[in-house]
Design a protein around this motif. Structure first.
Motif, PDB file in Angstrom:
ATOM      1  N   ILE A 198       0.409  -1.068   0.108  1.00  6.61           N
ATOM      2  CA  ILE A 198      -0.261  -0.052   0.094  1.00  6.61           C
ATOM      3  C   ILE A 198       0.720   0.831   0.164  1.00  6.61           C
ATOM      4  CG2 ILE A 198      -1.309   1.603   1.545  1.00  6.61           C
ATOM      5  CD1 ILE A 198      -2.531  -1.195   2.468  1.00  6.61           C
ATOM      6  N   GLN A 199       1.974   1.363   0.966  1.00  9.15           N
ATOM      7  CA  GLN A 199       2.710   2.414   0.772  1.00  9.15           C
ATOM      8  C   GLN A 199       3.872   2.291  -0.449  1.00  9.15           C
ATOM      9  OE1 GLN A 199       4.663   1.825   4.196  1.00  9.15           O
ATOM     10  NE2 GLN A 199       3.965   3.178   5.861  1.00  9.15           N
ATOM     11  N   SER A 200       3.522   1.226  -0.959  1.00  8.56           N
ATOM     12  CA  SER A 200       4.213   1.482  -2.188  1.00  8.56           C
ATOM     13  C   SER A 200       3.255   2.131  -3.701  1.00  8.56           C
ATOM     14  CB  SER A 200       4.498  -0.044  -2.909  1.00  8.56           C
ATOM     15  OG  SER A 200       3.859   0.061  -3.395  1.00  8.56           O
ATOM     16  N   ILE A 201       2.650   3.064  -3.255  1.00 13.36           N
ATOM     17  CA  ILE A 201       1.840   3.267  -3.898  1.00 13.36           C
ATOM     18  C   ILE A 201       1.840   5.409  -4.180  1.00 13.36           C
ATOM     19  CG2 ILE A 201      -0.754   4.167  -5.345  1.00 13.36           C
ATOM     20  CD1 ILE A 201       0.739   0.851  -5.765  1.00 13.36           C
ATOM     21  N   ASP A 202       2.165   5.733  -4.983  1.00  8.93           N
ATOM     22  CA  ASP A 202       1.847   6.924  -5.206  1.00  8.93           C
ATOM     23  C   ASP A 202       0.575   7.462  -4.054  1.00  8.93           C
ATOM     24  OD1 ASP A 202       2.607  10.035  -5.312  1.00  8.93           O
ATOM     25  OD2 ASP A 202       2.097  10.277  -7.194  1.00  8.93           O
ATOM     26  N   PRO A 203       0.781   8.043  -2.829  1.00  7.27           N
ATOM     27  CA  PRO A 203      -0.491   9.551  -2.481  1.00  7.27           C
ATOM     28  C   PRO A 203      -1.386  10.121  -3.342  1.00  7.27           C
ATOM     29  CG  PRO A 203       1.645   9.863  -1.229  1.00  7.27           C
ATOM     30  CD  PRO A 203       1.809   9.157  -2.012  1.00  7.27           C
ATOM     31  N   GLY A 204      -0.481  10.373  -3.701  1.00 11.08           N
ATOM     32  CA  GLY A 204      -0.780  11.417  -5.127  1.00 11.08           C
ATOM     33  C   GLY A 204      -2.683  11.321  -5.991  1.00 11.08           C
ATOM     34  N   GLN A 205      -2.420   9.461  -6.176  1.00  9.13           N
ATOM     35  CA  GLN A 205      -4.161   9.141  -6.386  1.00  9.13           C
ATOM     36  C   GLN A 205      -4.802   8.951  -6.052  1.00  9.13           C
ATOM     37  OE1 GLN A 205      -2.169   5.273  -8.224  1.00  9.13           O
ATOM     38  NE2 GLN A 205      -0.473   5.965  -9.125  1.00  9.13           N
ATOM     39  N   ALA A 206      -4.155   8.374  -4.704  1.00  8.41           N
ATOM     40  CA  ALA A 206      -5.733   8.563  -3.589  1.00  8.41           C
ATOM     41  C   ALA A 206      -6.164   9.930  -3.652  1.00  8.41           C
ATOM     42  CB  ALA A 206      -4.817   8.046  -1.593  1.00  8.41           C
ATOM     43  N   GLU A 207      -5.194  10.921  -2.833  1.00  6.31           N
ATOM     44  CA  GLU A 207      -5.329  12.409  -2.859  1.00  6.31           C
ATOM     45  C   GLU A 207      -6.379  12.628  -4.273  1.00  6.31           C
ATOM     46  OE1 GLU A 207      -2.482  14.438  -2.204  1.00  6.31           O
ATOM     47  OE2 GLU A 207      -1.839  13.377  -0.017  1.00  6.31           O
ATOM     48  N   ALA A 208      -5.928  12.255  -4.965  1.00  5.85           N
ATOM     49  CA  ALA A 208      -6.749  13.204  -6.555  1.00  5.85           C
ATOM     50  C   ALA A 208      -8.279  11.773  -6.596  1.00  5.85           C
ATOM     51  CB  ALA A 208      -6.273  12.309  -8.238  1.00  5.85           C
ATOM     52  N   ALA A 209      -8.429  10.506  -5.790  1.00  6.42           N
ATOM     53  CA  ALA A 209      -9.615   9.824  -5.992  1.00  6.42           C
ATOM     54  C   ALA A 209     -10.193  10.160  -4.679  1.00  6.42           C
ATOM     55  CB  ALA A 209      -9.492   8.877  -5.554  1.00  6.42           C
ATOM     56  N   VAL A 210      -9.945  10.791  -4.080  1.00 10.41           N
ATOM     57  CA  VAL A 210     -10.643  11.345  -2.477  1.00 10.41           C
ATOM     58  C   VAL A 210     -11.461  13.071  -3.325  1.00 10.41           C
ATOM     59  CG1 VAL A 210     -10.698  12.360  -0.307  1.00 10.41           C
ATOM     60  CG2 VAL A 210      -9.703  10.573  -0.627  1.00 10.41           C
ATOM     61  N   ALA A 211     -10.845  14.014  -3.490  1.00  9.76           N
ATOM     62  CA  ALA A 211     -11.281  15.040  -4.733  1.00  9.76           C
ATOM     63  C   ALA A 211     -11.579  14.883  -5.317  1.00  9.76           C
ATOM     64  CB  ALA A 211      -9.807  16.158  -5.648  1.00  9.76           C
ATOM     65  N   LEU A 212     -12.068  13.451  -5.497  1.00  9.06           N
ATOM     66  CA  LEU A 212     -13.291  13.433  -7.597  1.00  9.06           C
ATOM     67  C   LEU A 212     -14.363  12.925  -6.275  1.00  9.06           C
ATOM     68  CD1 LEU A 212     -11.193  11.240  -9.403  1.00  9.06           C
ATOM     69  CD2 LEU A 212     -12.350  13.585  -9.858  1.00  9.06           C
ATOM     70  N   GLY A 213     -14.607  12.889  -5.249  1.00 11.43           N
ATOM     71  CA  GLY A 213     -15.615  12.559  -3.808  1.00 11.43           C
ATOM     72  C   GLY A 213     -15.812  10.629  -4.103  1.00 11.43           C
ATOM     73  N   MET A 214     -14.806   9.635  -3.478  1.00 14.68           N
ATOM     74  CA  MET A 214     -15.200   8.621  -3.349  1.00 14.68           C
ATOM     75  C   MET A 214     -13.690   8.351  -1.661  1.00 14.68           C
ATOM     76  SD  MET A 214     -12.457   6.927  -6.816  1.00 14.68           S
ATOM     77  CE  MET A 214     -12.827   5.332  -6.015  1.00 14.68           C
ATOM     78  N   SER A 215     -15.603   7.814  -1.449  1.00 15.13           N
ATOM     79  CA  SER A 215     -14.675   7.127   0.026  1.00 15.13           C
ATOM     80  C   SER A 215     -13.302   6.537   0.174  1.00 15.13           C
ATOM     81  CB  SER A 215     -15.895   6.849   0.618  1.00 15.13           C
ATOM     82  OG  SER A 215     -16.311   4.978   0.495  1.00 15.13           O
ATOM     83  N   ARG A 216     -13.084   7.086   1.463  1.00 12.46           N
ATOM     84  CA  ARG A 216     -11.373   5.849   1.980  1.00 12.46           C
ATOM     85  C   ARG A 216     -11.549   4.335   1.438  1.00 12.46           C
ATOM     86  NH1 ARG A 216      -8.221   3.901   6.344  1.00 12.46           N
ATOM     87  NH2 ARG A 216      -6.126   4.759   6.212  1.00 12.46           N
ATOM     88  N   GLY A 217     -12.618   3.373   1.875  1.00 11.62           N
ATOM     89  CA  GLY A 217     -12.736   2.099   1.342  1.00 11.62           C
ATOM     90  C   GLY A 217     -13.094   2.611  -0.352  1.00 11.62           C
ATOM     91  N   GLN A 218     -13.359   2.597  -1.248  1.00  8.88           N
ATOM     92  CA  GLN A 218     -13.612   2.965  -2.156  1.00  8.88           C
ATOM     93  C   GLN A 218     -12.028   3.533  -3.246  1.00  8.88           C
ATOM     94  OE1 GLN A 218     -16.431   5.880  -3.422  1.00  8.88           O
ATOM     95  NE2 GLN A 218     -17.984   4.134  -3.940  1.00  8.88           N
ATOM     96  N   VAL A 219     -11.353   3.603  -2.596  1.00  9.92           N
ATOM     97  CA  VAL A 219     -10.046   4.576  -2.499  1.00  9.92           C
ATOM     98  C   VAL A 219      -8.842   2.925  -2.397  1.00  9.92           C
ATOM     99  CG1 VAL A 219      -8.055   5.419  -2.377  1.00  9.92           C
ATOM    100  CG2 VAL A 219      -9.817   6.746  -2.290  1.00  9.92           C
ATOM    101  N   LEU A 220      -8.967   2.556  -1.684  1.00 14.53           N
ATOM    102  CA  LEU A 220      -8.596   1.881  -0.897  1.00 14.53           C
ATOM    103  C   LEU A 220      -8.067   0.114  -2.394  1.00 14.53           C
ATOM    104  CD1 LEU A 220      -6.327   0.423   0.942  1.00 14.53           C
ATOM    105  CD2 LEU A 220      -8.041  -0.301   1.540  1.00 14.53           C
ATOM    106  N   ARG A 221     -10.275   0.023  -2.289  1.00  9.23           N
ATOM    107  CA  ARG A 221     -10.273  -1.398  -2.927  1.00  9.23           C
ATOM    108  C   ARG A 221     -10.320  -0.822  -4.696  1.00  9.23           C
ATOM    109  NH1 ARG A 221     -15.527  -0.911  -0.135  1.00  9.23           N
ATOM    110  NH2 ARG A 221     -15.974   0.092  -2.268  1.00  9.23           N
ATOM    111  N   ARG A 222     -11.013   0.472  -5.379  1.00  8.84           N
ATOM    112  CA  ARG A 222     -10.335   0.248  -6.296  1.00  8.84           C
ATOM    113  C   ARG A 222      -9.342   1.092  -6.903  1.00  8.84           C
ATOM    114  NH1 ARG A 222     -16.331   2.777  -8.458  1.00  8.84           N
ATOM    115  NH2 ARG A 222     -17.799   0.656  -6.260  1.00  8.84           N
ATOM    116  N   ILE A 223      -8.028   1.872  -6.350  1.00  8.56           N
ATOM    117  CA  ILE A 223      -7.373   2.255  -6.534  1.00  8.56           C
ATOM    118  C   ILE A 223      -5.985   2.192  -6.011  1.00  8.56           C
ATOM    119  CG2 ILE A 223      -6.149   4.673  -7.254  1.00  8.56           C
ATOM    120  CD1 ILE A 223      -9.009   4.642  -7.918  1.00  8.56           C
ATOM    121  N   VAL A 224      -5.811   1.892  -4.813  1.00  5.88           N
ATOM    122  CA  VAL A 224      -4.952   0.837  -3.949  1.00  5.88           C
ATOM    123  C   VAL A 224      -3.986  -0.120  -4.201  1.00  5.88           C
ATOM    124  CG1 VAL A 224      -3.121   0.968  -2.264  1.00  5.88           C
ATOM    125  CG2 VAL A 224      -4.763   3.220  -2.151  1.00  5.88           C
ATOM    126  N   LEU A 225      -5.238  -0.528  -3.966  1.00  4.69           N
ATOM    127  CA  LEU A 225      -4.842  -2.311  -3.847  1.00  4.69           C
ATOM    128  C   LEU A 225      -4.561  -2.762  -5.332  1.00  4.69           C
ATOM    129  CD1 LEU A 225      -7.173  -3.788  -0.793  1.00  4.69           C
ATOM    130  CD2 LEU A 225      -4.576  -3.725  -1.068  1.00  4.69           C
TER     131      LEU A 225
END
Length: 334
Positions: A198-225
């Motif tokens: 999880i830490q190997s993924i650029d945190p900017g991707q998670a921040e961008a997904a949150v800015a688009l309205g995705m929840s933390r769980g959705q970011v984890l399931r669809r972007i990070v993992l």
């Protein structure tokens, strides 16, 4: 006469390349070939291996020790124990890894204590410990906590507020004890593997997904993992292979339906030591080889786009930027 190009410049002479000699490689190859031949000769000619006892019939009407019914039953038990322990380890490892990365200090501290304990405790000790936990309780069940103390407080000496209970000697023994010991220990290692992925993924991707309205769980399931799987899969494959071998530790619980336990039982009955150990080694080699092949294909699936082709294209783009200051749409040099 020096040959010239159409522009009038002298054409450079052809390079006379001399192959580099590697005598050390040939000497090493010769030594390895001799050692391999000696090892094969030992396997074939030394009668102490008793290959007929291992592979074919060692008595009229009987099969080799590798293919007897108790050993095959132990093989199935080893596979089942590996699958269940790894399921516990992976599921619980994901939870513990998320807790470790949580901004909540309580959750992260609890997760750290869990990983500290189960990574520090040897699995053999854990297996034997879980096999003897029935010493602490006579029964294990679900109900109100501290029911006996509450009963004494109100003068009710026979208060039993348990909705369901089972004898501890039936629950914490054999297969269940071994499965819990291996699964809980594996969860600590899987938590660190997943956390690193999880830490190997650029945190900017998670921040961008949150800015688009995705929840933390959705970011984890669809972007990070999905991206972290490239980092998680190789060590996870190693952990599965290691789990196959670590199942032999539960023979000391004991778990009777396990491969190594059944083979040691054959050793105790026949007093044949080396061939039984060779039979165990062969089964573990077969199981781990199959898992290694599966790991190769899984790694290739999750590593698509990150291999040598992707690296070559990225290097081409970097060179193009350095030379021209721009990149073509197709990623090819213009």
């Amino acid at each position: 006469m020096t040959e010239q190009t159409p522009s009038g410049r002298a054409r450079p002479e052809a390079i006379k390349a001399v192959p580099v000699r590697h005598p050390g490689r040939w000497a090493t190859l010769a030594v390895l070939a001799v050692l391999t031949a000696m090892f094969v000769h030992l396997l074939v000619t030394n009668k102490a291996f008793k290959w007929s006892f291992i592979l074919s019939s060692y008595a009229p009407g009987k099969r080799g020790v590798m293919f007897t019914d108790p050993v095959l039953q132990g093989l199935r038990g080893t596979i089942l124990l590996t699958i269940t322990a790894m399921l516990i380890g992976i599921v619980l490892g994901v939870v513990v890894a998320i807790m470790r990365l949580s901004p909540n200090r309580v959750l992260s501290t609890v997760a750290w204590i869990y990983t500290w304990f189960f990574r520090a405790a040897p699995r053999l000790v854990l297996a034997i410990l879980f096999g003897n936990l029935n010493i602490l309780w006579s029964r294990i069940g679900f109900g109100l906590p501290f029911d006996s103390q509450i009963g004494k407080l109100f003068g009710i000496h026979d208060l039993n507020a348990q909705f369901y209970s089972i004898r501890a000697v039936d629950l914490l023994a054999g297969f269940t004890a071994g499965m819990l010991a291996l699964g809980l220990s594996e969860a600590a290692y899987m938590a660190e593997i997943i956390r690193a992925g999880i830490q190997s993924i650029d945190p900017g991707q998670a921040e961008a997904a949150v800015a688009l309205g995705m929840s933390r769980g959705q970011v984890l399931r669809r972007i990070v993992l999905p991206q972290a799987m490239r980092v998680i899969v190789p060590p996870t494959g190693n952990e599965v292979i290691a789990m196959v071998k670590d199942t032999s530790l539960v023979a000391y619980v004991p778990v009777t339906g396990e491969l190594f336990f059944q083979l040691t039982a054959v050793e105790s009955r026949t007093f044949v030591v080396l061939p039984v150990l060779v039979a165990a080694l062969l089964w573990y080699l077969i199981l781990c080889s199959i898992l290694m092949i599966g790991q190769f294909f899984v790694e290739r699936h999750f590593g698509r786009g990150y291999g040598t082709t992707g690296q070559a294209r990225q290097r081409l783009r970097d060179i193009q930027v350095e030379q021209t200051g721009r990149v073509s749409v197709e990623g090819e040099a213009t």
